[in-house]
Enzyme design. Structure first.
Site, PDB file in Angstrom:
ATOM      1  N   SER A 143       0.866  -1.176   0.000  1.00 37.42           N
ATOM      2  CA  SER A 143       0.000   0.000   0.000  1.00 37.42           C
ATOM      3  C   SER A 143       0.896   1.217   0.000  1.00 37.42           C
ATOM      4  CB  SER A 143      -0.888   0.002   1.244  1.00 37.42           C
ATOM      5  OG  SER A 143      -1.519   1.259   1.441  1.00 37.42           O
ATOM      6  N   TYR A 156      -2.470  -1.180  10.323  1.00 35.64           N
ATOM      7  CA  TYR A 156      -2.378  -1.288   8.868  1.00 35.64           C
ATOM      8  C   TYR A 156      -1.053  -0.729   8.364  1.00 35.64           C
ATOM      9  CZ  TYR A 156      -4.088  -1.144   4.021  1.00 35.64           C
ATOM     10  OH  TYR A 156      -4.259  -1.340   2.679  1.00 35.64           O
TER      11      TYR A 156
END
Length: 261
Positions: A143, A156
């Site tokens: 990401s 995350y």
């Protein structure tokens, strides 16, 4: 580019990014093993549809990637059913949003297990066969949060930074073996995970969904457009090609200019 006679396992591929990548790999000729949760009838319809559209073999395994033993079973199933695992796409992921002091410990453990530890376990089980055959492609869907942080996303962000680091380590350990390992780092992609964040913005601010989407994109992504699963699929196919044989350990951003600011 052809991936005929190659077998790809794509985790979290019954929707979103994973499905886009699975479709692209099938379009390049690879046999594909899908993985993910969902209605059994819908998944079978999806599987059969890919077979009909692309003329490749397509399987499915419902491994829960938060459980290491089931990851081993997924890779074993692919090897036994299709003969090999030549491409592994570690894509499955979850999200939880909260300030660090309020972040539930069980949600931290769940995010780390699926977003980071599952990448290790999948690689651990697929790599020996790739090395033995002298060819393999490991694609880790990290990401933009593997490079930069955002508030309230401690687990995350930690997991995706970990994925980027793990990618580099695997790349060094496989250098010269015919196996490459790279990370793809998307910005905002309109997946069910991101849709939940859009819905939350719309609800909290009492604004229409299009305005909530614009706010989400405007805060981070200068292009003002979502990255698409098809675009990510195209990049995945390129990374499996001979043209990318010397690309390994890379962390490739597709973020609409997010990190250029």
């Amino acid at each position: 580019m052809t991936l005929t006679q190659k077998v790809a396992v794509v985790t979290g591929s019954t929707s979103g990014i994973g499905l886009g990548i699975a479709r692209a790999l099938a379009g390049a000729g690879a046999d594909v093993v899908l993985n993910g949760f969902g209605d059994a009838a819908a998944i079978e319809e999806l599987r059969a549809g890919l077979v009909a559209e692309f003329g490749v073999r397509v399987g499915y395994h419902g491994a829960d990637l938060s459980k290491p033993a089931e990851i081993a079973a997924l890779i074993g199933h692919a090897e036994e059913t299709f003969g090999s695992v030549d491409v592994l796409v570690n894509n499955a992921g979850i999200q939880h949003v909260a300030p660090v002091e309020d972040f539930p410990a069980d949600r931290w453990d769940a995010v780390i297990a699926l977003n980071l530890s599952a990448v290790f376990h999948g690689t651990h089980h697929a790599l020996p066969g790739m090395k033995r055959r002298g060819w393999g492609r490991i694609l880790n869907i990290a990401s933009v949060h593997g490079h930069v942080a955002s508030v309230n996303k401690s687990a995350y962000v930690a997991a995706k930074h970990g994925v980027v680091g793990l990618t580099k380590t695997v790349a060094l350990e496989t250098a010269g073996t015919g196996v490459t390992c790279n990370a793809i780092c998307p910005g905002w992609v309109l997946t069910p995970l991101v849709q939940k964040q859009i819905d939350a913005i719309a609800s909290t601010k009492n604004i229409p969904e299009p305005q909530a989407k614009a706010e989400l994109l405007g805060a981070k992504q200068p292009s003002g457009a979502f990255v698409t699963p098809d675009e990510l699929g195209g990049l995945a196919v390129f990374l499996c090609s001979d043209s990318a044989a010397q690309m390994t350990g890379a962390s490739l951003l597709m973020d609409g200019g997010w990190t250029a600011q």
